[in-house]
Design an enzyme around this catalytic site. Structure first.
Site, PDB file in Angstrom:
ATOM      1  N   ASN A 193       0.831  -1.158   0.066  1.00  0.00           N
ATOM      2  CA  ASN A 193      -0.148   0.000   0.105  1.00  0.00           C
ATOM      3  C   ASN A 193       0.822   1.234  -0.075  1.00  0.00           C
ATOM      4  OD1 ASN A 193      -2.701  -1.023   0.158  1.00  0.00           O
ATOM      5  ND2 ASN A 193      -2.099  -1.730   2.198  1.00  0.00           N
ATOM      6  N   GLU A 415      -6.607  20.934  -4.689  1.00  0.00           N
ATOM      7  CA  GLU A 415      -5.640  19.813  -4.103  1.00  0.00           C
ATOM      8  C   GLU A 415      -4.333  20.688  -3.952  1.00  0.00           C
ATOM      9  OE1 GLU A 415      -4.995  16.287  -3.991  1.00  0.00           O
ATOM     10  OE2 GLU A 415      -3.274  17.245  -3.103  1.00  0.00           O
ATOM     11  N   GLU A 502     -12.328  12.622   4.071  1.00  0.00           N
ATOM     12  CA  GLU A 502     -12.016  11.385   3.580  1.00  0.00           C
ATOM     13  C   GLU A 502     -11.128  10.631   4.871  1.00  0.00           C
ATOM     14  OE1 GLU A 502      -9.868   9.334  -0.102  1.00  0.00           O
ATOM     15  OE2 GLU A 502      -8.716  10.564   0.980  1.00  0.00           O
ATOM     16  N   GLU A 508     -12.408   5.263  -4.038  1.00  0.00           N
ATOM     17  CA  GLU A 508     -11.559   5.277  -5.113  1.00  0.00           C
ATOM     18  C   GLU A 508     -10.523   4.127  -5.183  1.00  0.00           C
ATOM     19  OE1 GLU A 508      -9.448   9.035  -3.678  1.00  0.00           O
ATOM     20  OE2 GLU A 508      -8.104   7.818  -2.504  1.00  0.00           O
TER      21      GLU A 508
END
Ligand code: NOJ
Ligand code: CA
Length: 709
Positions: A193, A415, A502, A508
């Site tokens: 990950n 972002e 989030e 996603e």
């Protein structure tokens, strides 16, 4: 309806050889908390009807370059009080929340340093919160934290739902195991990950635990994380004690404190059943009341967006040009050719606005609208975004005007690329730009390492940064949904413009790292304990290879389970993430997403078990309508929905969206079945849930036919 009065009846002092224990009980008397000083160190323990929640657990802090604040203690003063109020959230799961606790505040004197600190305990029927308070004093003016010593001494090998501690990401799959199994499973839990700064031997907060022998569910977390770094939990396997492990800054320090100061609350939600954990409002209650005077502009929002298509392999891009330009050294933006796949172009944005407005949505999100993406992707760390420069094919004025005519809003995307300092100095201009064109909500993001100082995403400076953004957006009447920000701690009671975040592995990941079938049965017991998540559900087209035939990954749920998320994953901000053309193919199922409420007068946790299943019924705000959702993990299950929550004497029409008989999240995920049935308070409807399946039900009053028209 606020009551505050002091009383003495529930406190007694137990004399022992060396300690004086102060004990309080919860309003329903089921929980009892004891505080004691032994050999000049401070301890607390917690019991639920004589079952141990935590045994004697240490309190205190260690400091850098100054004597520690963890010994030399004696009790100088104790105060007890009780508090009871009901308060109405600006948006929420219920119309009003009960905030009822008994409080014990201990003033500790520390010698020979001649300092004073207060430990304040609040004991609710659903658990405990406590914090340290540092009054201003000549001997404790400012200090640097080396580590907080707070312990949670579980003393038993409990079952846990956990993710590895990481100073920079919470986007992991959860592991269900005994605490004692964590060492062997630890590496596998994050391997492969986007791990950034794993902390060996520690897990993240919130941590969900189950004491199977005593049948107790325990959730460990924190409330009101302000001006302090986020908590992780280190595990001492010799006695199953959890120890606070704060997130350090780039220099390794864990907090710079100027008194007076109060730490966040350490929280233990305790319940004899899992439903009680999901029903707990303890973390919200430990936060301050709303600080925004006029909240009319804060609106729960259902949205679609130019978003999922950027994650869909082979479809669209955030950037306008060919990224290779940057890699090849062509840096003059004007000389780069459009790549022809830019998602945030006028025609595409209009397409989303047309579809979303036709189906009753409030807003659309548009990502990749502003210059900077190719610089960021190509060169990585720079101040690439100014938040006010649209790409040439995104006509900001025309599109916001177009949205306004359709009664829609566009959600601004900021972002930051982790350049938080750059964001701070550009915020004012960015907000002015938003006001000019009519935006009132931001989705922000902090992808990548934080620059310039190398802070961690969850260290004190970043926690303060997120807070500045929350307060600044509030002052500007802007709602904020932050991604890659710190775990939630109930701050939305105080700042309801902080509408969601989030801070966990969301939808996603269906398109890249994958999600486990049990993921969404765990999130409500972990990440969502602190506040709503922008999980972005609603994938209908579960095979993801329709723009790239080489893609083998598919969504980890059935289609019906995606519908259930609108009820089981509480948030006042809900996305329908799939592409309009995918919804257009299944308008009968899409009807549930159109109908489902996003703000509630009541919520009933019908049944739940972390890692296995969740069933919830919620009553729409200001309406006699209910929505029910249920999900399961990788096991097939049957469940009978009992409609006894409905009003007596009324008949409703239930529309049931369920997995088809042959549905299965791997072999046949998109097979669903919809039917209608009249229901009353006495009805029971039995449902079959496929592997990683689910169901959703809308329940509306039957319209009485009017005679003599
Ligand atoms: C990560 C966020 O979670 C995602 O929603 C967003 O699209 C990307 N960052 C790009 O900002
Ligand atoms: Ca399971």
């Amino acid at each position: 309806m606020k009551k505050l009065f002091f009383f003495s009846s529930f406190v007694w002092i137990v004399a022992t050889n060396w300690a004086a224990a102060q004990t309080i009980t919860s309003p329903d008397s089921k929980l009892s908390l004891s505080f004691s000083v032994k050999n000049s160190e401070a301890f607390y323990n917690l019991k639920y009807q004589n079952k141990v929640v935590v045994t004697d657990s240490k309190l205190g802090l260690r400091l850098l370059n100054s004597p520690d604040l963890n010994k030399g203690f004696s009790i100088k003063d104790t105060k007890t009080s009780t508090f009871k109020e009901t308060w109405k959230p600006v948006w929420g799961e219920k119309k009003e929340y009960l905030n009822h606790y008994n409080e014990l505040a201990i003033t500790l004197s520390q010698q020979p340093e001649n300092r004073e600190i207060v430990v304040r305990f609040r004991l609710f029927n659903d658990g405990l919160g406590f914090r340290y308070e540092f009054p201003q004093q000549p001997t404790l003016n400012y200090f640097v934290i080396k580590e907080e010593d707070t312990e949670f001494a579980l003393s038993k090998d409990l079952k846990a739902w956990w993710i590895a501690a990481d100073y920079d990401t919470e986007e992991y799959k959860y592991t269900e195991s005994k605490l004692s199994q964590i060492p062997e499973l630890f590496k596998g839990s994050y391997d492969g990950n986007a791990s950034q700064t794993i902390v060996d031997n520690a897990v993240q907060s919130p941590l969900m635990l189950k004491n199977i022998e005593d049948n107790l569910y325990i959730n460990v977390h924190e409330a009101a994380l302000i001006g302090y770094s986020a908590m992780n939990l280190e595990i001492d396997y010799s006695n199953f004690t959890l120890k606070t492990h704060l997130t350090p800054d780039a220099q390794g320090a864990k907090g710079y404190i100027q008194t007076p100061f109060n730490t966040p609350w350490r929280t233990l939600v305790v319940s004899p059943n899992a439903e009680g954990v999901l029903d707990s409002k303890l973390i919200l209650n430990l936060n301050e009341p709303c600080k925004i005077a006029d909240t009319k502009w804060i609106k729960p929002t259902k949205y679609m967006g130019v978003w999922f298509e950027m994650f869909l392999p082979g479809k669209s891009t955030w950037s306008y040009t060919d990224l290779d330009n940057v890699r090849l050294g062509v840096t003059d933006f004007k000389k780069m050719k459009p790549n022809g796949r830019h998602g945030a172009n006028n025609a595409n944005v209009k397409k989303y606005l047309d579809f979303a407005s036709k189906h009753g949505f409030d807003a659309i999100l548009v990502e990749g609208w502003n210059e900077g993406w190719e610089d960021w992707f190509g060169k990585s760390k720079e101040e690439v975004f100014d938040f006010v420069t649209p790409y040439p094919d995104f006509d900001v004025k025309m599109l916001n005007e177009y949205a306004r005519q359709k009664g829609m809003k566009i959600i601004m995307h900021h972002e930051t690329s982790g350049a938080a300092t750059n964001y701070e100095r550009r915020m004012d201009d960015a907000f002015a730009f938003m006001h000019k064109y009519g935006y009132n909500a931001i989705k922000s993001g902090y992808v990548g390492n934080i620059i310039p100082r190398g802070e961690h995403h969850y260290s004190q400076w970043m926690v303060e940064h997120y807070q500045r953004v929350i307060e600044k957006t509030a002052a500007n009447k802007i709602m904020i949904d932050s991604h890659e920000s710190v775990h939630l701690t109930g701050l939305h009671r105080t700042w309801p413009n902080f509408i969601a975040a989030e801070a966990a592995r969301g939808t996603e990941y269906e398109t890249f790292g994958g999600l486990n079938p049990d993921h969404t049965t765990i999130l409500p017991f972990t990440r969502l304990m602190g506040g709503p998540m922008d999980y972005t559900p609603g994938v209908f087209q579960t095979k993801l290879n329709y723009y790239d035939p080489n893609v083998t990954r598919q969504v980890s749920t059935t289609l019906a389970k995606q519908l259930a998320f609108y009820v089981t994953m509480y948030s006042p901000l809900q996305m329908a993430c799939d592409l309009p053309e995918n919804y257009a193919r299944f308008m009968d199922a899409f009807q549930f997403i159109k109908d489902v409420a996003i703000d509630w007068d009541d919520s009933k946790i019908l049944a739940a078990e972390p890692g296995d299943y969740i069933h919830i019924a919620r009553k729409a705000k200001g309406k006699d309508e209910w929505y029910v959702g249920g999900i399961t993990d990788e096991s097939k299950r049957s469940y009978t929905v009992d409609f006894s929550f409905l009003d007596k004497g009324k008949t409703y029409e239930a529309t049931i969206y369920e997995d088809a008989k042959d549905a299965d999240y791997i072999d046949n995920p998109m097979a669903y079945h919809i039917y209608k049935q009249k229901v009353t308070k006495d009805s029971k409807v039995s449902i079959q849930l496929a592997r990683s399946g689910g169901y959703a039900i809308s329940v509306k009053p039957v319209k009485i036919a009017t005679k003599n028209k």
